[in-house]
Design an enzyme around this catalytic site. Structure first.
Site, mmCIF file in Angstrom:
data_model
loop_
_atom_site.group_PDB
_atom_site.id
_atom_site.type_symbol
_atom_site.label_atom_id
_atom_site.label_comp_id
_atom_site.label_asym_id
_atom_site.label_seq_id
_atom_site.Cartn_x
_atom_site.Cartn_y
_atom_site.Cartn_z
ATOM 1 N N ASP A 197 22.143 -58.315 -31.390
ATOM 2 C CA ASP A 197 22.003 -56.879 -31.619
ATOM 3 C C ASP A 197 23.389 -56.273 -31.690
ATOM 4 O OD1 ASP A 197 20.246 -54.449 -31.784
ATOM 5 O OD2 ASP A 197 21.430 -53.877 -30.037
ATOM 6 N N SER A 198 23.478 -55.107 -32.313
ATOM 7 C CA SER A 198 24.756 -54.427 -32.396
ATOM 8 C C SER A 198 25.211 -53.901 -31.043
ATOM 9 C CB SER A 198 24.668 -53.258 -33.393
ATOM 10 O OG SER A 198 23.665 -52.348 -32.989
ATOM 11 N N CYS A 229 17.885 -56.145 -34.266
ATOM 12 C CA CYS A 229 18.574 -54.909 -34.651
ATOM 13 C C CYS A 229 18.012 -54.489 -35.996
ATOM 14 C CB CYS A 229 20.076 -55.159 -34.751
ATOM 15 S SG CYS A 229 21.040 -53.781 -35.430
ATOM 16 N N GLU A 269 22.424 -44.722 -25.129
ATOM 17 C CA GLU A 269 23.620 -45.471 -24.745
ATOM 18 C C GLU A 269 24.361 -44.800 -23.580
ATOM 19 O OE1 GLU A 269 25.408 -48.188 -26.073
ATOM 20 O OE2 GLU A 269 23.951 -48.796 -27.590
ATOM 21 N N CYS A 293 13.933 -48.617 -34.163
ATOM 22 C CA CYS A 293 15.233 -48.878 -33.555
ATOM 23 C C CYS A 293 14.950 -49.366 -32.143
ATOM 24 C CB CYS A 293 16.100 -47.624 -33.534
ATOM 25 S SG CYS A 293 17.658 -47.834 -32.622
ATOM 26 N N HIS A 336 16.561 -49.196 -29.489
ATOM 27 C CA HIS A 336 16.925 -48.280 -28.399
ATOM 28 C C HIS A 336 15.783 -47.325 -28.047
ATOM 29 C CE1 HIS A 336 21.036 -49.537 -29.289
ATOM 30 N NE2 HIS A 336 21.482 -48.824 -28.269
#
Length: 274
Positions: free
Chosen positions: A8-9, A71, A156, A190, A192
């Protein structure tokens, strides 16, 4: 034989990895987060492809025969090129899979109105990967997208309980639902975004299903390994899990537990040679 690689990024792929481990705990895994270069969502196709290929090659160097791009941006902007251009160099000994196809090939099981919403990064929305893939499997389904550029930074920075998070989540959900009144299924495209589910559910009716990708991808991987014995036999089964980041490991460890659900001790990895 080698571990299964999860890329993943940044941190988001840990929400997928967590579900994979629940379903397939017997395998060895390496997780690689390219946290030093996050976010990918606003970068060009060329840059995302370059960065993703470097990380995939690093996982190959670490012994992985199978790599999952956990991702959505990498799956949208880099997966096809890697599969068509780079993997043939390895014959049939390496495979790279993404998170878009597992979600799109089963979405028809969820929607009754045949109107589906996509919440994603700008990069994933602009690629139209979800629109294209869903229409391949279900031409009758109408797809409506909404880019949510503020959602990843909120997660994040662990601001998911803040007033700002509530504002931006409400704003994006209302923009999507104003596009068409009969959306009954929303894909969080996504990795996240599952951390924002409690907020998201505050702004959608109970008639709307909100789908996170973790369990879907985990079940799809189970099916893939069952159907592809030649890859499955190359995957080690000692139940080990290692975590790597291109960023400072201490920074990674501090945030990773939020996504993975338990504490993590990561190692630094250098991509200079990849």
């Amino acid at each position: 034989m080698g571990p299964i690689g999860i890329f993943d990024s940044g941190y988001g792929g840990l929400t997928v990895f967590k579900e994979i481990v629940k379903v397939l705990p017997q395998y060895d895994y390496i997780y690689l987060g390219d946290n030093a270069r996050v976010p990918y969502g606003t970068r060009s196709y060329e840059t995302v492809y370059k960065y993703t290929l470097q990380c995939v090659n690093k996982l190959f160097d670490m012994g992985c025969h199978l790599v999952i791009l956990a991702c959505n941006t990498a799956s949208a902007k880099a997966l096809r090129t890697i599969q068509q251009i780079d993997l043939p160099k390895y014959g049939n000994t390496r495979k790279v899979l993404g998170v878009i196809r597992p979600t799109t090939e089963i979405i028809g099981q969820y929607t009754k109105t045949r109107s589906v919403g996509i919440m994603a990064t700008s990069g994933t929305v602009n690629s139209e990967s979800y629109v294209i893939e869903i229409n391949k499997f279900f031409p009758d389904i109408r797809v409506y997208q909404e880019a949510c550029p503020m959602w990843v930074p909120l997660v994040e920075n662990n601001e998911i309980a803040s007033d700002g998070a509530r504002y931006f989540v409400q704003q994006s959900i209302h923009k999507l639902l104003r596009k068409v009144p009969d959306i009954d299924t929303i894909i969080l495209a996504c990795t996240h975004y599952p951390l924002l589910l409690p907020l998201i559910n505050d702004f959608v009716s109970k008639d709307i299903q909100v789908l996170a990708q973790g369990k879907i991808v985990a079940n799809s991987l189970t099916d893939y390994l069952t159907r592809h014995h030649e890859i499955e036999v190359r995957c080690k089964k000692n139940g080990t899990r290692r975590f790597f980041t291109t960023e400072n490991p201490e920074n990674f460890n501090g945030k990773a537990a939020l996504f993975y659900g338990s504490n993590i001790v990561a190692e630094h990895v250098d991509l200079a040679s990849c």
